[in-house]
Design an enzyme around this catalytic site. Structure first.
Site, PDB file in Angstrom:
ATOM      1  N   ARG A   1       0.840  -1.200   0.000  1.00 52.06           N
ATOM      2  CA  ARG A   1       0.000   0.000   0.000  1.00 52.06           C
ATOM      3  C   ARG A   1       0.868   1.241   0.000  1.00 52.06           C
ATOM      4  O   ARG A   1       1.779   1.366   0.815  1.00 52.06           O
ATOM      5  CB  ARG A   1      -0.900   0.030   1.227  1.00 52.06           C
ATOM      6  CG  ARG A   1      -1.925  -1.071   1.252  1.00 52.06           C
ATOM      7  CD  ARG A   1      -2.551  -1.153   2.619  1.00 52.06           C
ATOM      8  NE  ARG A   1      -3.290  -2.407   2.758  1.00 52.06           N
ATOM      9  CZ  ARG A   1      -4.598  -2.482   2.996  1.00 52.06           C
ATOM     10  NH1 ARG A   1      -5.302  -1.387   3.164  1.00 52.06           N
ATOM     11  NH2 ARG A   1      -5.201  -3.642   3.103  1.00 52.06           N
TER      12      ARG A   1
ATOM     13  N   SER B   1     -20.631 -14.027  15.193  1.00 48.58           N
ATOM     14  CA  SER B   1     -20.035 -12.885  14.505  1.00 48.58           C
ATOM     15  C   SER B   1     -20.240 -13.007  12.995  1.00 48.58           C
ATOM     16  O   SER B   1     -19.922 -14.046  12.405  1.00 48.58           O
ATOM     17  CB  SER B   1     -18.527 -12.844  14.853  1.00 48.58           C
ATOM     18  OG  SER B   1     -17.867 -11.840  14.136  1.00 48.58           O
TER      19      SER B   1
ATOM     20  N   SER C   1     -19.385  -1.838   4.560  1.00 44.08           N
ATOM     21  CA  SER C   1     -18.803  -0.748   3.792  1.00 44.08           C
ATOM     22  C   SER C   1     -18.255  -1.160   2.434  1.00 44.08           C
ATOM     23  O   SER C   1     -18.072  -0.315   1.576  1.00 44.08           O
ATOM     24  CB  SER C   1     -17.704  -0.073   4.596  1.00 44.08           C
ATOM     25  OG  SER C   1     -16.566  -0.899   4.634  1.00 44.08           O
TER      26      SER C   1
ATOM     27  N   HIS D   1     -21.016   3.009   9.388  1.00 44.27           N
ATOM     28  CA  HIS D   1     -21.257   3.565   8.049  1.00 44.27           C
ATOM     29  C   HIS D   1     -22.685   4.062   7.866  1.00 44.27           C
ATOM     30  O   HIS D   1     -23.082   4.413   6.761  1.00 44.27           O
ATOM     31  CB  HIS D   1     -20.896   2.543   6.976  1.00 44.27           C
ATOM     32  CG  HIS D   1     -19.418   2.336   6.885  1.00 44.27           C
ATOM     33  ND1 HIS D   1     -18.576   3.184   6.197  1.00 44.27           N
ATOM     34  CD2 HIS D   1     -18.620   1.424   7.483  1.00 44.27           C
ATOM     35  CE1 HIS D   1     -17.328   2.786   6.343  1.00 44.27           C
ATOM     36  NE2 HIS D   1     -17.325   1.720   7.117  1.00 44.27           N
TER      37      HIS D   1
ATOM     38  N   THR E   1     -19.172   5.850  14.920  1.00 40.98           N
ATOM     39  CA  THR E   1     -17.974   6.689  14.839  1.00 40.98           C
ATOM     40  C   THR E   1     -18.399   8.140  14.651  1.00 40.98           C
ATOM     41  O   THR E   1     -19.483   8.422  14.128  1.00 40.98           O
ATOM     42  CB  THR E   1     -17.054   6.275  13.672  1.00 40.98           C
ATOM     43  OG1 THR E   1     -15.863   7.067  13.717  1.00 40.98           O
ATOM     44  CG2 THR E   1     -17.719   6.497  12.327  1.00 40.98           C
TER      45      THR E   1
ATOM     46  N   LYS F   1     -16.897   9.518  10.345  1.00 45.36           N
ATOM     47  CA  LYS F   1     -17.364   9.288   8.970  1.00 45.36           C
ATOM     48  C   LYS F   1     -18.541  10.231   8.699  1.00 45.36           C
ATOM     49  O   LYS F   1     -18.317  11.394   8.390  1.00 45.36           O
ATOM     50  CB  LYS F   1     -17.626   7.805   8.762  1.00 45.36           C
ATOM     51  CG  LYS F   1     -16.276   7.043   8.764  1.00 45.36           C
ATOM     52  CD  LYS F   1     -16.337   5.540   8.751  1.00 45.36           C
ATOM     53  CE  LYS F   1     -14.921   4.954   8.879  1.00 45.36           C
ATOM     54  NZ  LYS F   1     -14.888   3.500   9.091  1.00 45.36           N
TER      55      LYS F   1
ATOM     56  N   THR G   1      -6.085   5.835  28.272  1.00 45.92           N
ATOM     57  CA  THR G   1      -5.652   6.621  27.122  1.00 45.92           C
ATOM     58  C   THR G   1      -6.168   8.052  27.282  1.00 45.92           C
ATOM     59  O   THR G   1      -7.236   8.275  27.858  1.00 45.92           O
ATOM     60  CB  THR G   1      -6.163   5.976  25.797  1.00 45.92           C
ATOM     61  OG1 THR G   1      -5.602   6.679  24.698  1.00 45.92           O
ATOM     62  CG2 THR G   1      -7.675   6.017  25.686  1.00 45.92           C
ATOM     63  N   THR G   2      -5.386   8.994  26.805  1.00 44.92           N
ATOM     64  CA  THR G   2      -5.764  10.401  26.912  1.00 44.92           C
ATOM     65  C   THR G   2      -7.059  10.651  26.147  1.00 44.92           C
ATOM     66  O   THR G   2      -7.237  10.127  25.044  1.00 44.92           O
ATOM     67  CB  THR G   2      -4.622  11.276  26.350  1.00 44.92           C
ATOM     68  OG1 THR G   2      -3.446  10.987  27.096  1.00 44.92           O
ATOM     69  CG2 THR G   2      -4.949  12.754  26.457  1.00 44.92           C
TER      70      THR G   2
ATOM     71  N   THR H   1      -8.889  -7.182   1.505  1.00 40.20           N
ATOM     72  CA  THR H   1     -10.073  -6.447   1.980  1.00 40.20           C
ATOM     73  C   THR H   1     -11.350  -7.028   1.376  1.00 40.20           C
ATOM     74  O   THR H   1     -12.382  -7.101   2.032  1.00 40.20           O
ATOM     75  CB  THR H   1      -9.932  -4.946   1.628  1.00 40.20           C
ATOM     76  OG1 THR H   1      -8.662  -4.494   2.096  1.00 40.20           O
ATOM     77  CG2 THR H   1     -11.011  -4.116   2.283  1.00 40.20           C
TER      78      THR H   1
HETATM   79  C1  LIG Z   1     -13.935   2.729  10.007  1.00 42.13           C
HETATM   80  C2  LIG Z   1     -14.653   1.641  10.764  1.00 42.13           C
HETATM   81  C3  LIG Z   1     -14.525   1.512  12.147  1.00 42.13           C
HETATM   82  C4  LIG Z   1     -13.543   2.312  12.929  1.00 42.13           C
HETATM   83  O1  LIG Z   1     -13.949   3.640  13.083  1.00 42.13           O
HETATM   84  P1  LIG Z   1     -12.824   4.781  13.254  1.00 42.13           P
HETATM   85  O2  LIG Z   1     -13.521   5.868  13.945  1.00 42.13           O
HETATM   86  O3  LIG Z   1     -12.360   5.127  11.875  1.00 42.13           O
HETATM   87  O4  LIG Z   1     -11.715   4.188  14.063  1.00 42.13           O
HETATM   88  C5  LIG Z   1     -15.315   0.588  12.802  1.00 42.13           C
HETATM   89  N1  LIG Z   1     -16.183  -0.214  12.132  1.00 42.13           N
HETATM   90  C6  LIG Z   1     -16.308  -0.143  10.785  1.00 42.13           C
HETATM   91  C7  LIG Z   1     -17.274  -1.032  10.106  1.00 42.13           C
HETATM   92  C8  LIG Z   1     -15.529   0.772  10.059  1.00 42.13           C
HETATM   93  O5  LIG Z   1     -15.618   0.801   8.723  1.00 42.13           O
END
Ligand SMILES: *Cc1c(COP(=O)(O)O)cnc(C)c1O
Length: 405
Positions: free
Chosen positions: A29, A146, A199, A227, A255, A258, A287-288, A373
């Site tokens: 990559r 899973s 995704s 997503h 998240t 995104k 973690t901070t 992937t």
């Molecule tokens: C990108 C992603 C994550 C991780 O989220 P980040 O905030 O980027 O660390 C978790 N689950 C899926 C399905 C993702 O595509």
């Protein structure tokens, strides 16, 4: 040797030969540095790496709604940086909890109609550490079901648990899941881990069906809505909001990086579950915390996304328009109900070559998605139109693909 290990060290040799293997398999990559122009998303500056020096139209961003360049969001971050400084200065328990963190957690809980929320420094960590902590609880006697295509962060959490056993069910296959649930001991503690929007293929799980099975077999449900948050449901609460099943999902993970365009991850659930994670999850405690400026930008973004239905409407109008243009030009893509448009190339080298040529010859950027992937033979360009892709940009992409394919 002053510079660490020398070139006779076994690990050095291992790295060198691993890199050669990766290169040979076409899996090396390389980054494509592009700087986003906040005033003209989805245009990015190519920083003179292209002969034309034209701005690049990016087709592979996960900032699905353009929230990362929304002036109100940017401004919230600027104001907070000025007022509170650049970093958080500590973990959540050690001087690193800003009132904005708590406000953001309450906002996210409200978004998903849950009692409480907990933020993490990224979505990966929210999945990894939450699943690991849950599966290590109650003596670790869990059976996890899973989905075969679950994200690496969920797999890391499941693998990181000490004693739980993991049963993989075929992707989005309720029949297979039920067969496997039925063979598990009745009294075993069960958890089903899955995503809403996947995704790579852009397909969407049958959440209602999943929930019905979970109830029938007395399993906990853990849903990754990464997503989907911001994009689906009347307020951007994800597919669980759209399908009216949020109250049947025990843990909803998302998240802020995104659809919400900023940074960070979170889970929402019943208060007792969130409190347990807050007190037990290593990846939360040690973690901070997110910088207050990021929390401020996230909070502004989530609030805007909830009320700005026009962003969701515009996104899906753009996606359908782009799909129509592809169809008219006879370009093969996966037709899905989601916002993700995979353009199938079905060959690893060709996929990379087309991506390279799109960039160099047309100033268009689309990430090639290759094995591991996605399965071999399903290599693709993963395109994600957003509300700011114009008809003209779409025509440029369609014409370029027509020439190159
Ligand atoms: C990108 C992603 C994550 C991780 O989220 P980040 O905030 O980027 O660390 C978790 N689950 C899926 C399905 C993702 O595509």
């Amino acid at each position: 040797m002053e510079n660490g290990i020398d070139s006779t060290h076994a690990f050095y040799h291992f790295c060198k030969s691993a890199l050669e293997d990766i290169e040979q398999q076409g899996r090396y990559r390389r980054f494509t540095p592009l700087s986003r122009q906040s005033s003209s998303y989805p245009l990015y500056e190519s920083n003179n790496t292209l002969p034309s020096n034209k701005p690049v139209v990016v087709w592979s961003s996960n900032d699905y709604l353009g929230m990362g360049v929304e002036p109100e969001v940017i401004n919230a971050a600027i104001v907070a940086v000025k007022n509170y400084g650049a970093g958080a200065g500590g973990t959540r328990n050690i001087a690193g909890t800003h009132p904005l963190h708590l406000e953001l957690e309450a906002e996210l809980a409200d978004l998903h109609n849950k009692e409480a929320g907990l933020i993490f420094v990224c979505g990966y960590l929210s999945n990894q550490t939450s699943l690991q902590t849950i599966l290590n609880s109650m003596n670790g006697n869990w059976i996890v079901f899973s989905d075969r295509l679950n994200h690496a962060s969920m797999i890391a959490g499941i693998k990181g648990s000490r004693k739980s056993s993991c049963i993989i069910f075929e992707h989005n296959d309720l029949e297979d899941l039920e067969k496997k649930l039925a063979t598990a001991p009745k009294d075993a503690q069960k958890l089903i881990a899955f995503e809403s929007v996947y995704s790579m293929d852009g397909d969407i799980a049958d959440l209602r069906g999943m929930c019905a099975l979970a109830r029938k077999y007395n399993a906990l449900t853990y849903l990754d809505e990464v997503h989907a948050v911001g994009l689906y449901g009347n307020q951007g609460g994800g597919v669980s909001e759209r399908d009216n099943v949020a109250d049947q999902i025990d843990i909803i993970e998302g998240t802020l990086a995104k659809g919400f365009g900023v940074h960070g991850g979170y889970v929402t659930a019943k208060k007792a579950i969130i409190e347990y994670l807050r007190l037990a999850a290593s990846g939360f405690i040690f973690t901070t915390s997110l910088p207050p400026s990021i929390a401020a930008a996230c909070l502004t973004s989530v609030k805007l996304v909830r009320k700005q239905q026009w962003r969701r409407d515009k996104l899906f109008e753009r996606v359908r328009t782009f799909q129509r243009k592809l169809r008219k030009a006879n370009i093969s893509f996966m037709q899905t109900e989601s916002h993700i448009v995979p353009v199938m190339i079905r060959d690893a080298e060709l996929c990379k070559e087309i991506s390279d040529r799109l960039l160099k010859e047309y100033a268009l950027y689309a990430t090639p998605i290759n094995y591991p992937t996605v399965p071999k033979g399903t290599e693709r360009l993963r395109l994600t139109p957003n509300p700011f892709h114009t008809d003209e940009m779409m025509d440029d992409m369609v014409n370029a693909l027509k020439t190159l394919l």
